[in-house]
Structure formats: structure tokens, C-alpha cells
Design a protein around this motif. Structure first.
Motif, PDB file in Angstrom:
ATOM      1  N   TRP A  85       0.832  -1.197   0.000  1.00  0.00           N
ATOM      2  CA  TRP A  85       0.000   0.000   0.000  1.00  0.00           C
ATOM      3  C   TRP A  85       0.877   1.260   0.000  1.00  0.00           C
ATOM      4  CZ3 TRP A  85      -0.888   4.324   2.923  1.00  0.00           C
ATOM      5  CH2 TRP A  85      -2.057   5.026   2.636  1.00  0.00           C
ATOM      6  N   ILE A  86       1.912   1.259   0.814  1.00  0.00           N
ATOM      7  CA  ILE A  86       2.834   2.399   0.875  1.00  0.00           C
ATOM      8  C   ILE A  86       3.519   2.593  -0.475  1.00  0.00           C
ATOM      9  CG2 ILE A  86       5.019   3.213   1.900  1.00  0.00           C
ATOM     10  CD1 ILE A  86       4.017   1.853   4.542  1.00  0.00           C
ATOM     11  N   SER A  87       3.997   1.502  -1.053  1.00  0.00           N
ATOM     12  CA  SER A  87       4.673   1.570  -2.343  1.00  0.00           C
ATOM     13  C   SER A  87       3.765   2.138  -3.427  1.00  0.00           C
ATOM     14  CB  SER A  87       5.142   0.167  -2.739  1.00  0.00           C
ATOM     15  OG  SER A  87       5.646   0.161  -4.051  1.00  0.00           O
ATOM     16  N   ARG A  88       2.542   1.653  -3.476  1.00  0.00           N
ATOM     17  CA  ARG A  88       1.596   2.077  -4.511  1.00  0.00           C
ATOM     18  C   ARG A  88       1.041   3.470  -4.278  1.00  0.00           C
ATOM     19  NH1 ARG A  88      -1.168  -0.801  -8.688  1.00  0.00           N
ATOM     20  NH2 ARG A  88       0.301  -2.404  -9.307  1.00  0.00           N
ATOM     21  N   TYR A  89       0.551   3.745  -3.086  1.00  0.00           N
ATOM     22  CA  TYR A  89      -0.266   4.933  -2.864  1.00  0.00           C
ATOM     23  C   TYR A  89       0.433   6.093  -2.161  1.00  0.00           C
ATOM     24  CZ  TYR A  89      -3.575   1.483  -4.382  1.00  0.00           C
ATOM     25  OH  TYR A  89      -4.202   0.507  -5.116  1.00  0.00           O
ATOM     26  N   LEU A  90       1.516   5.835  -1.452  1.00  0.00           N
ATOM     27  CA  LEU A  90       2.278   6.938  -0.861  1.00  0.00           C
ATOM     28  C   LEU A  90       3.482   7.301  -1.733  1.00  0.00           C
ATOM     29  CD1 LEU A  90       2.287   6.276   2.993  1.00  0.00           C
ATOM     30  CD2 LEU A  90       0.893   7.880   1.693  1.00  0.00           C
ATOM     31  N   LEU A  91       4.169   6.271  -2.234  1.00  0.00           N
ATOM     32  CA  LEU A  91       5.344   6.512  -3.076  1.00  0.00           C
ATOM     33  C   LEU A  91       4.992   6.608  -4.561  1.00  0.00           C
ATOM     34  CD1 LEU A  91       7.870   4.123  -1.285  1.00  0.00           C
ATOM     35  CD2 LEU A  91       7.512   6.577  -0.914  1.00  0.00           C
ATOM     36  N   HIS A  92       3.766   6.277  -4.912  1.00  0.00           N
ATOM     37  CA  HIS A  92       3.269   6.333  -6.305  1.00  0.00           C
ATOM     38  C   HIS A  92       4.121   5.502  -7.265  1.00  0.00           C
ATOM     39  CE1 HIS A  92       0.259   9.230  -5.183  1.00  0.00           C
ATOM     40  NE2 HIS A  92       1.192   9.985  -4.618  1.00  0.00           N
ATOM     41  N   LEU A  93       4.559   4.330  -6.806  1.00  0.00           N
ATOM     42  CA  LEU A  93       5.319   3.436  -7.677  1.00  0.00           C
ATOM     43  C   LEU A  93       4.341   2.574  -8.486  1.00  0.00           C
ATOM     44  CD1 LEU A  93       8.207   2.472  -5.262  1.00  0.00           C
ATOM     45  CD2 LEU A  93       8.262   4.110  -7.145  1.00  0.00           C
ATOM     46  N   GLN A  94       3.619   3.247  -9.361  1.00  0.00           N
ATOM     47  CA  GLN A  94       2.623   2.602 -10.214  1.00  0.00           C
ATOM     48  C   GLN A  94       2.479   3.428 -11.486  1.00  0.00           C
ATOM     49  OE1 GLN A  94      -1.393   2.912  -8.725  1.00  0.00           O
ATOM     50  NE2 GLN A  94      -0.851   4.666  -7.457  1.00  0.00           N
ATOM     51  N   THR A  95       1.965   2.784 -12.518  1.00  0.00           N
ATOM     52  CA  THR A  95       1.707   3.542 -13.741  1.00  0.00           C
ATOM     53  C   THR A  95       0.543   4.478 -13.478  1.00  0.00           C
ATOM     54  OG1 THR A  95       0.276   1.786 -14.544  1.00  0.00           O
ATOM     55  CG2 THR A  95       2.550   1.737 -15.318  1.00  0.00           C
ATOM     56  N   PRO A  96       0.496   5.630 -13.978  1.00  0.00           N
ATOM     57  CA  PRO A  96       1.337   6.296 -14.989  1.00  0.00           C
ATOM     58  C   PRO A  96       2.540   7.031 -14.409  1.00  0.00           C
ATOM     59  CG  PRO A  96      -0.486   7.736 -14.488  1.00  0.00           C
ATOM     60  CD  PRO A  96      -0.655   6.485 -13.638  1.00  0.00           C
ATOM     61  N   VAL A 102       8.962  -0.956 -13.494  1.00  0.00           N
ATOM     62  CA  VAL A 102       9.223  -0.428 -12.149  1.00  0.00           C
ATOM     63  C   VAL A 102       8.065  -0.789 -11.220  1.00  0.00           C
ATOM     64  CG1 VAL A 102       9.486   1.684 -10.777  1.00  0.00           C
ATOM     65  CG2 VAL A 102      10.768   1.407 -12.906  1.00  0.00           C
ATOM     66  N   GLU A 103       6.848  -0.674 -11.718  1.00  0.00           N
ATOM     67  CA  GLU A 103       5.675  -1.025 -10.920  1.00  0.00           C
ATOM     68  C   GLU A 103       5.730  -2.489 -10.470  1.00  0.00           C
ATOM     69  OE1 GLU A 103       1.427   0.121 -11.950  1.00  0.00           O
ATOM     70  OE2 GLU A 103       1.451  -2.003 -12.492  1.00  0.00           O
ATOM     71  N   GLU A 104       6.061  -3.384 -11.385  1.00  0.00           N
ATOM     72  CA  GLU A 104       6.124  -4.814 -11.048  1.00  0.00           C
ATOM     73  C   GLU A 104       7.245  -5.120 -10.075  1.00  0.00           C
ATOM     74  OE1 GLU A 104       3.846  -7.032 -11.625  1.00  0.00           O
ATOM     75  OE2 GLU A 104       2.703  -5.572 -12.785  1.00  0.00           O
ATOM     76  N   ILE A 105       8.390  -4.497 -10.261  1.00  0.00           N
ATOM     77  CA  ILE A 105       9.509  -4.699  -9.326  1.00  0.00           C
ATOM     78  C   ILE A 105       9.140  -4.157  -7.946  1.00  0.00           C
ATOM     79  CG2 ILE A 105      11.879  -4.004  -8.776  1.00  0.00           C
ATOM     80  CD1 ILE A 105      12.414  -4.095 -11.851  1.00  0.00           C
ATOM     81  N   ALA A 106       8.528  -2.989  -7.904  1.00  0.00           N
ATOM     82  CA  ALA A 106       8.119  -2.390  -6.624  1.00  0.00           C
ATOM     83  C   ALA A 106       7.052  -3.244  -5.941  1.00  0.00           C
ATOM     84  CB  ALA A 106       7.604  -0.971  -6.847  1.00  0.00           C
ATOM     85  N   ASP A 107       6.081  -3.752  -6.710  1.00  0.00           N
ATOM     86  CA  ASP A 107       5.045  -4.615  -6.137  1.00  0.00           C
ATOM     87  C   ASP A 107       5.647  -5.879  -5.548  1.00  0.00           C
ATOM     88  OD1 ASP A 107       3.082  -2.821  -6.836  1.00  0.00           O
ATOM     89  OD2 ASP A 107       2.155  -4.101  -8.362  1.00  0.00           O
ATOM     90  N   PHE A 108       6.568  -6.511  -6.284  1.00  0.00           N
ATOM     91  CA  PHE A 108       7.172  -7.752  -5.788  1.00  0.00           C
ATOM     92  C   PHE A 108       8.015  -7.470  -4.547  1.00  0.00           C
ATOM     93  CE2 PHE A 108      10.395 -11.044  -5.524  1.00  0.00           C
ATOM     94  CZ  PHE A 108       9.599 -12.181  -5.539  1.00  0.00           C
ATOM     95  N   THR A 109       8.824  -6.431  -4.607  1.00  0.00           N
ATOM     96  CA  THR A 109       9.707  -6.108  -3.482  1.00  0.00           C
ATOM     97  C   THR A 109       8.907  -5.754  -2.231  1.00  0.00           C
ATOM     98  OG1 THR A 109      11.400  -5.316  -5.011  1.00  0.00           O
ATOM     99  CG2 THR A 109      11.593  -4.630  -2.707  1.00  0.00           C
TER     100      THR A 109
END
Length: 150
Positions: A85-96, A102-109
């Protein structure tokens, strides 16, 4: 050692379900995919831990033990999911905001490594302390062979 083996088995269950859901019907909801995956892996984990990893510990009545197990596991679901959740919504490591790679690596990590380590450490500690203690709640030593009591 047994707890680690159970963890490895449930890691593959968790990862398989997470990516199956994330890459198909729940693609816009990776955190929901993670929660569902952790819940499924937790059910398998309970059976394997109760019957194998902590077989010689505990001594609580089965329904008390299961209740504690799933309450602690419920707390752990938040711990497993928080890094994603932090990776996706606070750090915005998602498309666009980033590339798909990068999104897939961040999700896995964040979801499969950091979340797993945090959640597993908490669960191991909490299971040994409260669910499968070395002593029974009344202070007696846990039985060496688990006998179910009604």
C-alpha cells in the motif's frame, strides 16, 4: 526450521494467488489481491503449523487456539499488505507515475519480500508467545503429544 518450511510453502501459495488475481480479474486492485492471497495462505498455514511446526507446543482447546491464530493472522494481513500500500499509494510506484517494469519490481519487493518478512517475523513471535506457548494458560508445561480436548 519447520516454521520456515511452512512459510516457504505458503509463500508459493500467496505468490501464486496474488499474481493470478493481480494480473487478471483484480488488476486495478493489487492490495485487495494481496489480502485475498494472504488469507488463503493463512488457512493452509494454520493447518500445517498446528499439525507439524508447533505440534508439541500449545495445549489450548482447538477453538481457542484457532481464534488466537486467526486474530494474530488478521493483524499480520495488515503487516503483509502495508508495504505494498505504501509503495503504490504513498510513493506512487505505479503507472502512470512509473513504467510497468518499475511497478512490477516495486510490487514484488514491497508485497512479496518486505511484507512477507515483516508479517512472518510478527507471526512467528506471536504464535510462540500466545497461540502455541511452551506452557499452557494455567502455567503447566505443554503436552509433548497434542491431544484434542472438546
Amino acid at each position: 526450521m519447520k516454521f520456515g518450511i511452512v512459510g516457504a510453502i505458503t509463500f508459493f501459495i500467496d505468490t501464486g494467488i496474488f499474481y493470478t488475481l493481480k494480473l487478471t480479474i483484480l488488476s486495478p486492485k493489487p492490495v485487495t489481491s494481496k489480502v485475498i492471497a494472504v488469507l488463503a495462505a493463512t488457512i493452509v498455514s494454520y493447518v500445517l503449523n498446528r499439525e507439524w511446526s508447533f505440534r508439541t507446543r500449545g495445549g489450548r482447546r482447538p477453538h481457542h487456539e484457532a481464534t488466537l491464530y486467526f486474530v494474530i493472522s488478521g493483524i499480520a494481513v495488515g503487516m503483509y499488505s502495508a508495504p505494498l500500500w505504501i509503495s503504490r499509494y504513498l510513493l506512487h510506484l505505479q503507472t502512470p507515475f512509473t513504467s510497468r517494469l518499475v511497478e512490477e519490481i516495486a510490487d514484488f519487493t514491497s508485497g512479496q519480500i518486505i511484507g512477507l518478512l515483516v508479517g512472518m517475523a510478527f507471526r512467528w513471535w506471536a504464535f510462540r508467545k500466545w497461540v502455541f506457548p511452551a506452557e499452557q494458560p494455567d502455567g503447566r508445561a505443554a503436552p509433548r503429544d497434542r491431544i484434542s480436548t472438546p
